[in-house]
Design a protein around this motif. Structure first.
Motif, mmCIF file in Angstrom:
data_model
loop_
_atom_site.group_PDB
_atom_site.id
_atom_site.type_symbol
_atom_site.label_atom_id
_atom_site.label_comp_id
_atom_site.label_asym_id
_atom_site.label_seq_id
_atom_site.Cartn_x
_atom_site.Cartn_y
_atom_site.Cartn_z
ATOM 1 N N PRO A 123 20.269 43.362 47.702
ATOM 2 C CA PRO A 123 19.999 41.957 47.374
ATOM 3 C C PRO A 123 20.640 41.024 48.408
ATOM 4 N N GLY A 124 19.907 40.046 48.830
ATOM 5 C CA GLY A 124 20.384 39.140 49.866
ATOM 6 C C GLY A 124 21.148 37.973 49.298
ATOM 7 N N PRO A 125 21.617 37.064 50.143
ATOM 8 C CA PRO A 125 22.368 35.889 49.692
ATOM 9 C C PRO A 125 21.587 35.098 48.647
ATOM 10 N N GLY A 126 22.292 34.650 47.621
ATOM 11 C CA GLY A 126 21.676 33.875 46.560
ATOM 12 C C GLY A 126 21.238 34.706 45.378
ATOM 13 N N SER A 127 21.122 36.048 45.574
ATOM 14 C CA SER A 127 20.668 36.896 44.480
ATOM 15 C C SER A 127 21.767 37.035 43.434
ATOM 16 N N ALA A 128 21.347 37.165 42.167
ATOM 17 C CA ALA A 128 22.294 37.448 41.092
ATOM 18 C C ALA A 128 22.459 38.953 40.985
ATOM 19 N N VAL A 129 23.707 39.411 40.967
ATOM 20 C CA VAL A 129 23.961 40.856 40.870
ATOM 21 C C VAL A 129 25.032 41.092 39.817
ATOM 22 N N THR A 130 25.166 42.340 39.418
ATOM 23 C CA THR A 130 26.278 42.713 38.545
ATOM 24 C C THR A 130 27.128 43.732 39.286
ATOM 25 N N LEU A 131 28.426 43.394 39.435
ATOM 26 C CA LEU A 131 29.334 44.300 40.131
ATOM 27 C C LEU A 131 30.133 45.076 39.089
ATOM 28 N N GLY A 132 30.298 46.361 39.352
ATOM 29 C CA GLY A 132 31.011 47.191 38.385
ATOM 30 C C GLY A 132 32.318 47.718 38.959
ATOM 31 N N LEU A 133 33.329 47.852 38.086
ATOM 32 C CA LEU A 133 34.608 48.440 38.489
ATOM 33 C C LEU A 133 35.010 49.417 37.392
ATOM 34 N N HIS A 134 35.207 50.680 37.776
ATOM 35 C CA HIS A 134 35.556 51.705 36.810
ATOM 36 C C HIS A 134 36.905 51.402 36.173
ATOM 37 N N ALA A 135 37.035 51.745 34.904
ATOM 38 C CA ALA A 135 38.280 51.448 34.176
ATOM 39 C C ALA A 135 39.490 52.057 34.881
ATOM 40 N N ARG A 136 39.327 53.266 35.478
ATOM 41 C CA ARG A 136 40.504 53.899 36.118
ATOM 42 C C ARG A 136 40.865 53.190 37.428
ATOM 43 N N ASP A 137 39.914 52.402 37.973
ATOM 44 C CA ASP A 137 40.221 51.635 39.185
ATOM 45 C C ASP A 137 40.667 50.218 38.867
ATOM 46 N N THR A 138 40.674 49.903 37.568
ATOM 47 C CA THR A 138 41.052 48.545 37.168
ATOM 48 C C THR A 138 42.563 48.494 37.015
ATOM 49 N N VAL A 139 43.217 47.905 38.034
ATOM 50 C CA VAL A 139 44.680 47.879 38.073
ATOM 51 C C VAL A 139 45.156 46.456 37.834
ATOM 52 N N LEU A 140 46.137 46.336 36.940
ATOM 53 C CA LEU A 140 46.657 45.013 36.616
ATOM 54 C C LEU A 140 48.068 44.861 37.162
ATOM 55 N N ILE A 141 48.355 43.690 37.662
ATOM 56 C CA ILE A 141 49.710 43.388 38.125
ATOM 57 C C ILE A 141 50.136 42.065 37.519
ATOM 58 N N PRO A 142 51.435 41.817 37.435
ATOM 59 C CA PRO A 142 51.861 40.533 36.897
ATOM 60 C C PRO A 142 51.432 39.407 37.834
ATOM 61 N N ASP A 143 51.046 38.286 37.240
ATOM 62 C CA ASP A 143 50.705 37.116 38.060
ATOM 63 C C ASP A 143 51.989 36.341 38.283
ATOM 64 N N ASP A 144 52.615 36.626 39.440
ATOM 65 C CA ASP A 144 53.902 35.982 39.700
ATOM 66 C C ASP A 144 53.734 34.605 40.328
ATOM 67 N N GLY A 145 52.482 34.138 40.341
ATOM 68 C CA GLY A 145 52.239 32.793 40.862
ATOM 69 C C GLY A 145 52.507 32.676 42.343
ATOM 70 N N ALA A 146 52.402 33.805 43.050
ATOM 71 C CA ALA A 146 52.688 33.799 44.492
ATOM 72 C C ALA A 146 51.633 33.057 45.290
ATOM 73 N N GLY A 147 50.535 32.713 44.648
ATOM 74 C CA GLY A 147 49.522 31.901 45.320
ATOM 75 C C GLY A 147 48.571 32.716 46.155
ATOM 76 N N ALA A 148 47.881 32.000 47.025
ATOM 77 C CA ALA A 148 46.813 32.624 47.792
ATOM 78 C C ALA A 148 47.387 33.600 48.817
ATOM 79 N N ALA A 149 46.501 34.416 49.332
ATOM 80 C CA ALA A 149 46.906 35.386 50.348
ATOM 81 C C ALA A 149 47.438 34.661 51.580
ATOM 82 N N PRO A 150 48.433 35.225 52.254
ATOM 83 C CA PRO A 150 49.000 34.592 53.451
ATOM 84 C C PRO A 150 48.013 34.629 54.611
#
Lengths: 366, 273
Positions: free
Chosen positions: A339-366
């Motif tokens: 699908p090209g730009p503008g297309s609606a898609v559904t992205l999937g992420l497997h539960a075992r790849d779903t990693v959570l970390i605390p949101d320490d409010g460090a902000g955007a990537a450097p």
């Protein structure tokens, strides 16, 4: 199997602190380096990783802290008594000596007789695959060969600890890739405790038994490469190693909610209410049709599609505005059907790849 | 004159356009060596007085020089002072240069300037100062005093030459040597010194020449049994002008050029070194 040391030594670092003015180059670092392991100190420039290596080598005196090789406290021991091999970033070979002279230097200092010295130089040269190069002058060698000589010089006296300070950074990419594998093999063969400093995450992941991620003089995470990559402990590690997008999620009771929908995870979530989900480009997949329960689905709009030869990158925007990318292999003829730009898609992420970390409010990537 | 129109370099500048440069360079070179070119023939004159060009050639003034006890004593004094100055100024200057280089002290530049002040202060002031201090210390007209004063003059040269040599030396090598088991001193002598030896040799020769050539300070603080060659030459020039001075000058030129040739032979690193 040529140069096996009698035994490797573990290194124990306790409460190591070093400040330069107001900057903490090392901030209460505790680190146990196991006997015989290949440990990489990984961090951006100015993170303190080189300072830590220089403390190990004895060239930098920390403000406080304890450093033990085995059971011996060495914090006050001068560098030349520490009996460790060291490979420098620019190799620091001695241009007024031949290759053999360089490698024999530490043996000469240890009063080893001529015959044995020569035999060991020959063996060390063979170990680093430079047999027959002993008579060459240093300025006759290529970068890769100098690298090998520096290595041979650092291992010829069979130190039980080997330190390396970004030894591959001056080589071109192909040579670097090959040397990474070679250094790894060499470590397996020699078995000495190895501490390796780099800012290159791929190098760290390729070579290490364990990686110590360092930032602002603090140890951010310590673990095996897969642990560091798959289960980063915080935003800095997730961001510094590999690419990742961060999706804010919330804990509500026993569930983790993402934009009102529950998120399936396999590993336990960290403490706190506000969390971040890590979305790695290569772990995301394009879904079509039904969504299995173990897959987390994210509706998104494609913003860009980039062809990269062996793979493609798809940049997409989630409903809440989070930008993320998906990378996948380009198989024959499939690229044109994406699908090209503008297309609606559904992205999937497997539960075992779903990693959570605390949101320490460090902000955007450097 | 086709040669004038030929390009002199890769940049199409012709020899004709460069002609002024060649002439200027030639004049400067003649100017630089003219005193030498005049003194050497004068020394081989048979005349009682300095004359150029000599009418009759002879080596009698060399015989006079080598036969004179006074001149020989002065020569020994000068050579001894120069050798001792070299042996004192070289290690001191190298140590200072190394210390300043390795320490990375913020005050390093200040110390550097302080150490080279003897070069900037007018020589006559150094001489007068030394004279008064030496009178107090009772070391006037002694070898010790002379060597100390000449060391002060030679030290800046040793420092500057050695510091320049250290600039191109990679201090990581010394760290590497220490990590391989060498103490700091051992690392210096086996790794650093061999690589800056050309600077150090040059510095030592310059220190020798500084003392050997020096006349102003020597006028004030050398004398009696410890009068230097240059001091006696100056006095001789004032009292009776005879060609002995020319022959001594010629010998000094020979010694100096010999040392310079040595410096060129040993003081030049091999390519890539």
């Amino acid at each position: 199997m040529t140069e096996r040391p009698a035994s490797a030594l573990p290194i124990t670092i306790r409460a190591m602190t070093k400040t330069y003015g107001r900057v903490h180059a090392l901030d209460q670092v505790d680190l146990d380096i196991r006997s015989g392991e290949f440990l990489t100190l990984l961090g951006p420039s100015g993170s303190g990783k080189t300072t830590l290596l220089m403390v190990l080598a004895g060239f930098t005196r920390p403000d406080s802290g304890s450093l033990k090789f085995g059971d011996t406290e060495v914090i006050r021991m001068p560098p030349h008594r520490r009996d460790l091999g060291m490979v420098f970033q620019n190799y620091a070979l001695f241009p007024h000596m031949t290759v053999a002279g360089n490698i024999a230097y530490p043996l000469r200092l240890r009063g080893i007789g001529r015959a044995e010295r020569e035999a060991r130089v020959v063996r060390a040269l063979e170990t680093v695959q430079l047999g027959g190069y002993g008579g060459r002058r240093i300025d006759q060698l290529s970068g890769g060969q100098r690298q090998r000589v520096a290595l041979a010089r650092a291992i010829v006296f069979e130190p039980r600890i080997l330190l390396m300070d970004e030894p591959l950074s001056a080589l071109d990419k192909k040579l670097r890739d090959r040397m990474q594998i070679e250094l790894r093999h060499l470590h397996e063969q020699l078995g000495m405790t190895t501490v390796y400093v780099t800012h290159d995450q791929r190098e760290a992941l390729t070579m290490s038994d364990r990686i110590a991620v360092i930032d602002h003089g603090r140890l951010m995470q310590l673990g095996a490469p897969r642990e560091i990559y798959d289960r980063p402990a915080n935003r800095f590690v997730a961001d510094f190693i590999g690419e990742s997008a961060f999706l804010p999620v919330r804990r509500k009771g026993a569930e983790i909610l993402c934009a009102g929908r529950p998120l399936a995870t396999e590993s336990p979530a960290p403490e706190g209410e506000k969390l971040l989900a890590i979305l790695r480009p290569e772990r995301l997949q394009l879904l079509d049709g039904s969504v299995p329960p173990e897959i987390n689905a994210f509706p998104a709009t494609v913003s860009e599609l980039v062809y990269q030869g062996d793979s493609f990158l798809m940049a997409a925007r989630l409903e809440d505005g989070t930008e993320l990318t998906l990378r996948d292999v380009v198989r024959r003829d499939t690229f044109a059907e994406l699908p090209g730009p503008g297309s609606a898609v559904t992205l999937g992420l497997h539960a075992r790849d779903t990693v959570l970390i605390p949101d320490d409010g460090a902000g955007a990537a450097p | 004159m086709r040669w004038l129109n030929r390009p002199a370099s890769e940049t199409q500048v012709t020899h004709g356009q460069r002609l002024w440069l060649y002439i200027l360079s030639g004049v400067i070179m003649v100017w630089l060596v003219a005193p030498t070119l005049i003194v050497v023939p004068m020394s081989f004159s048979d005349s009682q007085y300095l004359e150029f060009p000599p009418e009759i050639w002879s080596t009698r003034w060399y015989d006079h020089y080598f036969g004179s006890e006074e001149w020989m004593a002065a020569t020994v004094t000068s050579l001894t002072a120069a050798l001792l100055t070299m042996c004192l100024a070289t290690p001191l200057g190298v140590l200072a240069a190394y210390g300043l280089h390795a320490s990375q002290l913020r005050a390093g530049r200040l110390i550097f300037v302080a150490l080279i002040t003897p070069m900037m202060v007018p020589l006559i002031l150094v001489a007068i100062g030394a004279f008064y201090v030496y009178v107090k210390l009772q070391i006037l007209y002694t070898m010790l005093g002379l060597v100390m004063a000449h060391t002060v003059l030679a030290l800046p040269l040793v420092l500057i030459v050695t510091a320049a040599g250290l600039k191109s030396f990679d201090m990581n090598q010394e760290m590497a040597a220490r990590s391989l088991g060498a103490s700091r001193a051992r690392a210096f002598f086996t790794v650093t010194l061999p690589q800056i030896r050309f600077s150090v040799i040059t510095a030592a020769l310059l220190a020798f020449l500084t003392s050997f050539d020096e006349v102003v300070v020597a006028m004030f603080i050398s004398g009696g049994d410890n009068a230097t060659l240059t001091r006696n030459m100056f006095n001789a020039l004032r009292d009776q002008i005879d060609p002995t001075i020319a022959s001594i000058s010629t010998i000094m030129i020979a010694i100096t050029s010999g040392l310079m040739v040595l410096a060129q032979l040993f003081g030049k690193p091999r390519e890539g070194g």
